[in-house]
Design an enzyme around this catalytic site. Structure first.
Site, PDB file in Angstrom:
ATOM      1  N   VAL A  19      -3.273  -6.615  -3.663  1.00  0.00           N
ATOM      2  CA  VAL A  19      -2.951  -7.730  -2.760  1.00  0.00           C
ATOM      3  C   VAL A  19      -4.187  -8.595  -2.580  1.00  0.00           C
ATOM      4  O   VAL A  19      -5.301  -8.087  -2.405  1.00  0.00           O
ATOM      5  CB  VAL A  19      -2.489  -7.181  -1.391  1.00  0.00           C
ATOM      6  CG1 VAL A  19      -2.289  -8.324  -0.403  1.00  0.00           C
ATOM      7  CG2 VAL A  19      -1.219  -6.370  -1.560  1.00  0.00           C
TER       8      VAL A  19
ATOM      9  N   ALA B 104      -4.874  10.781   8.801  1.00  0.00           N
ATOM     10  CA  ALA B 104      -3.670  10.856   7.974  1.00  0.00           C
ATOM     11  C   ALA B 104      -2.471  11.234   8.845  1.00  0.00           C
ATOM     12  O   ALA B 104      -1.373  10.679   8.701  1.00  0.00           O
ATOM     13  CB  ALA B 104      -3.865  11.901   6.878  1.00  0.00           C
ATOM     14  N   GLN B 105      -2.693  12.157   9.741  1.00  0.00           N
ATOM     15  CA  GLN B 105      -1.621  12.650  10.609  1.00  0.00           C
ATOM     16  C   GLN B 105      -0.920  11.504  11.344  1.00  0.00           C
ATOM     17  O   GLN B 105       0.306  11.422  11.364  1.00  0.00           O
ATOM     18  CB  GLN B 105      -2.260  13.620  11.616  1.00  0.00           C
ATOM     19  CG  GLN B 105      -1.298  14.394  12.445  1.00  0.00           C
ATOM     20  CD  GLN B 105      -2.055  15.264  13.463  1.00  0.00           C
ATOM     21  OE1 GLN B 105      -1.720  15.263  14.638  1.00  0.00           O
ATOM     22  NE2 GLN B 105      -3.065  15.987  13.008  1.00  0.00           N
TER      23      GLN B 105
ATOM     24  N   GLU C  55     -16.824  17.890   5.801  1.00  0.00           N
ATOM     25  CA  GLU C  55     -15.998  18.560   4.790  1.00  0.00           C
ATOM     26  C   GLU C  55     -16.628  18.438   3.403  1.00  0.00           C
ATOM     27  O   GLU C  55     -16.594  19.369   2.607  1.00  0.00           O
ATOM     28  CB  GLU C  55     -14.578  17.987   4.800  1.00  0.00           C
ATOM     29  CG  GLU C  55     -13.796  18.372   6.057  1.00  0.00           C
ATOM     30  CD  GLU C  55     -12.289  18.233   5.875  1.00  0.00           C
ATOM     31  OE1 GLU C  55     -11.863  17.157   5.420  1.00  0.00           O
ATOM     32  OE2 GLU C  55     -11.557  19.197   6.170  1.00  0.00           O
TER      33      GLU C  55
ATOM     34  N   ASP D 242      -4.707   2.815   8.637  1.00  0.00           N
ATOM     35  CA  ASP D 242      -6.070   2.436   9.025  1.00  0.00           C
ATOM     36  C   ASP D 242      -6.215   0.976   9.405  1.00  0.00           C
ATOM     37  O   ASP D 242      -7.257   0.579   9.948  1.00  0.00           O
ATOM     38  CB  ASP D 242      -7.042   2.764   7.880  1.00  0.00           C
ATOM     39  CG  ASP D 242      -7.232   4.263   7.713  1.00  0.00           C
ATOM     40  OD1 ASP D 242      -6.790   5.020   8.591  1.00  0.00           O
ATOM     41  OD2 ASP D 242      -7.835   4.668   6.696  1.00  0.00           O
TER      42      ASP D 242
ATOM     43  N   LYS E 152      -5.288  25.087   7.387  1.00  0.00           N
ATOM     44  CA  LYS E 152      -5.490  23.763   6.789  1.00  0.00           C
ATOM     45  C   LYS E 152      -4.701  23.664   5.481  1.00  0.00           C
ATOM     46  O   LYS E 152      -4.027  22.670   5.221  1.00  0.00           O
ATOM     47  CB  LYS E 152      -6.982  23.543   6.554  1.00  0.00           C
ATOM     48  CG  LYS E 152      -7.311  22.341   5.739  1.00  0.00           C
ATOM     49  CD  LYS E 152      -8.256  21.382   6.442  1.00  0.00           C
ATOM     50  CE  LYS E 152      -8.373  20.098   5.643  1.00  0.00           C
ATOM     51  NZ  LYS E 152      -8.544  18.922   6.454  1.00  0.00           N
TER      52      LYS E 152
ATOM     53  N   GLY F 115       0.817  -1.213   0.000  1.00  0.00           N
ATOM     54  CA  GLY F 115       0.000   0.000   0.000  1.00  0.00           C
ATOM     55  C   GLY F 115       0.842   1.250   0.000  1.00  0.00           C
ATOM     56  O   GLY F 115       1.832   1.345   0.718  1.00  0.00           O
ATOM     57  N   ALA F 116       0.453   2.210  -0.820  1.00  0.00           N
ATOM     58  CA  ALA F 116       1.180   3.482  -0.906  1.00  0.00           C
ATOM     59  C   ALA F 116       0.273   4.641  -0.507  1.00  0.00           C
ATOM     60  O   ALA F 116       0.272   5.705  -1.119  1.00  0.00           O
ATOM     61  CB  ALA F 116       1.766   3.686  -2.304  1.00  0.00           C
ATOM     62  N   GLY F 117      -0.529   4.417   0.526  1.00  0.00           N
ATOM     63  CA  GLY F 117      -1.257   5.526   1.142  1.00  0.00           C
ATOM     64  C   GLY F 117      -0.314   6.271   2.078  1.00  0.00           C
ATOM     65  O   GLY F 117       0.909   6.142   1.968  1.00  0.00           O
TER      66      GLY F 117
END
Lengths: 397, 397
Positions: free
Chosen positions: B81, B313-314, B170, B297, B374, B10-12
């Site tokens: 995968v 994400a942080q 959002e 996650d 932001k 995974g490349a998140g």
């Protein structure tokens, strides 16, 4: 004696040019002119293949009526016509309003001719109006987006254009220009996209010179269109089309351009019609109705050889101009002028920088010069209805 | 002794930061690093509400991996995968390829959590990937286009956002910005467009300071959002949603943002999970698997009070950086560093020029300053992964 009332139904090519002609020619209080139209804008039907494919915006193909019609001289009514009562000399709108007239101009345009083919009305799109072409453009984009979340569904990337007449061919030209952009935007392999042009007649562009037809087909084939000529559509379903040959093309996007007939309101209102069109007299009047003119796609005009002229913008425009002149003549008790079309050639676009056609005198033109001539003719029309300002505002550089 | 093989799935945020950390820290031939990802690009999940609403392009929210990853140092495999065999130390891809590893980093991201609500999987959209948000944007536009050809269908103009957490709020902010543009483009009366935000919890933005929640709700209410708080969705159908209160909202566009769980591949591969997430040790390793790290996650990390950190994400970014450091330590037989998140505050956007949140030290910020902070934080992330060039290339002025 009261001021005569002229009511014009429709602000397409024929109706708009009638209105503009009256606006120019009539003196103050000579007549009360009302223009009735579904929308507050006039749209350029012959441009609609572009916004349908998404190669230009729908706004580009329309002009707000108050920009070209003098609303002090012409009373504008936004509304859809429901019926005409020629005996009572009234028109009923869908909202229930009733307009009375002394002179009527029927310029209600056309409807899709589906030749009784099953499923076309329900499942095929038509390149028919600003609203319908925006839907086609959005539908096509949506298909690309959906394909990326359901990558086994190659039918999302298959597009069937029914009818290889003028509109069908021009739309194919635009769509082949648009596909590479869409493939880039949605990360789709261009090899997966299929465009079919299906035509029942023995040739694409029936009525065109064979050399022009061959040129158009070569250009479009090179751009990725697969032709099925002499191949009627038997049925349209939610999953695609079935052809008379038995071939089934799975597609979620069938666009029907197979022909038009006159607006059904005309027939429902008791006028005698052939495929929805009124066989008008030499002054564009409905037989038996000396105060009712019919112009554009609702009118049937025969050439000296006894064949009907095709329902083109060029002829509609001239019919509108002629009708304006004759309405003024009627009001002034002057003699009427018969309608004689001045045919100026026909040009078809085949996508950006490509086209073909015949110009005045029968000369054939191809490629970039044909595309440019077509643009020039479009500009001439804008100049005619809205002057230099309108023409310049629509030039794409 | 052979070169150890590190495979990152995974490349998140988590996987990418692991890869970038290794790329920076590892010496030549210290390890063979392979990065496996479904797409050739990394996307910014926290930006996806913008392209979903159509206020920015999907391309804006993604970065081609070869622009930030040194493909000489990191071997890139494009693939999905299918399963992990931890006993054999192998990973099987959907195309059948098998990769073996000495160290594994599971960064496979999340799946939508539908809490067993009937019909959500089938009929609701999720703001989940570049492909899914392009589909949402196109779907929304398509609804406006379709409405114009079926003007009795106001359900086409009704949008239901399920879940008033971060993403849902959002997205509502962006959608309320986008609606006036769409109304203008498609000639739609803005009064007809309805946006509902439906939340089962007793408050919007559960976990946020009540003052911030009130601010956000006021801003969005003013922009046209109708809230249904403390109102679980009972059922989603092709025609809309049924709420627990019995209210039925007719809509062709339900967007579910009600929560995420870890990627189901992790559980299917035999790792012990809670809602798809592995309760990792202090070094982010799966219990019983000293060579398997889990980040983002798919990982469950508890704060000192014993509550799990939210899947942001942080935190994923910091987990990736920590994991890269620990992989290098393992290879060099150095001591590992426990993962301790450095929380830098949370900012939510509420559309153009509007936002709110808490910054480092607990200070609350509102309005334009929050929106700017932001944007600054987004730019910092781009700078971190791709330097000044990448950051500048994404600035919208």
């Amino acid at each position: 004696m009261s001021t005569p009332k002229i009511v014009i139904l429709g602000a397409g090519y024929g109706g708009l040019l009638t209105a503009l002609g009256l606006q120019k020619k009539l003196n103050y209080n000579e007549a009360e002119v009302t223009l009735v139209n579904k929308h507050t804008y006039h749209y350029l039907t012959t441009w609609l293949h572009e916004p349908a494919a998404g190669t230009s915006s729908a706004d580009h193909a329309r002009v707000e009526l108050d920009r070209i019609v003098d609303m002090q001289k012409i009373k504008f009514v936004k509304g859809a016509v429901q019926s005409i009562q020629s005996t009572e000399q009234t028109v009923t709108l869908e909202n229930g309003d009733v307009l009375s007239y002394d002179y009527l101009v029927i310029a209600l345009g056309s409807e899709s001719e589906t030749f009784g083919i099953e499923g076309l009305k329900e499942y095929a799109f038509g390149i028919r109006s600003i609203n319908s072409v925006r839907q086609i453009r959005e539908h096509i984009e949506y298909m690309f987006a959906k394909y990326k979340t359901e990558p086994h569904r190659t039918d999302y990337l298959t597009f069937v254009v029914g009818g290889a007449g003028f509109t069908g061919i021009e739309f194919c030209g635009e769509l082949t220009d648009r596909v590479p952009e869409l493939c880039k935007e949605f990360d789709v392999d261009p090899e997966l996209v299929k465009i079919y042009s299906v035509e029942a007649a023995p040739t694409a562009l029936p009525g065109f010179d064979p050399e022009l037809v061959e040129y158009a087909m070569n250009v479009l084939t090179r751009k990725g269109v697969e032709f099925r000529i002499s191949t009627p559509v038997k049925q349209c379903t939610p999953d695609g089309v079935v052809l008379a040959t038995g071939e089934e093309i799975k597609s979620k996007t069938v666009i029907w351009t197979g022909g038009v007939r006159g607006n059904s309101i005309v027939e429902k209102s008791g006028f005698e019609v052939m495929r929805g069109r009124v066989k008008v007299d030499e002054y564009m009047r409905a037989p038996g109705h000396d105060n009712v003119f019919v112009v554009g796609d609702c009118a049937l005009v025969f050439n000296p050889e006894g064949r009907p002229y095709p329902p083109t913008a060029q002829i509609s425009i001239q019919e509108g101009e002629n009708t304006a002149q004759n309405l003024v003549a009627l009001i002034r008790n002057a003699p009427l002028t018969p309608f004689v079309p001045a045919l100026q050639g026909t040009l078809a676009s085949l996508g950006k920088g490509e086209g073909m056609g015949v110009v005045f005198g029968g000369k054939k033109v191809f490629g970039t010069s044909a595309a440019l001539m077509k643009k020039a003719s479009d500009l001439r029309y804008l100049y005619k209805i809205g002057g230099v300002g309108l023409a310049l505002s629509k030039v794409k550089l």
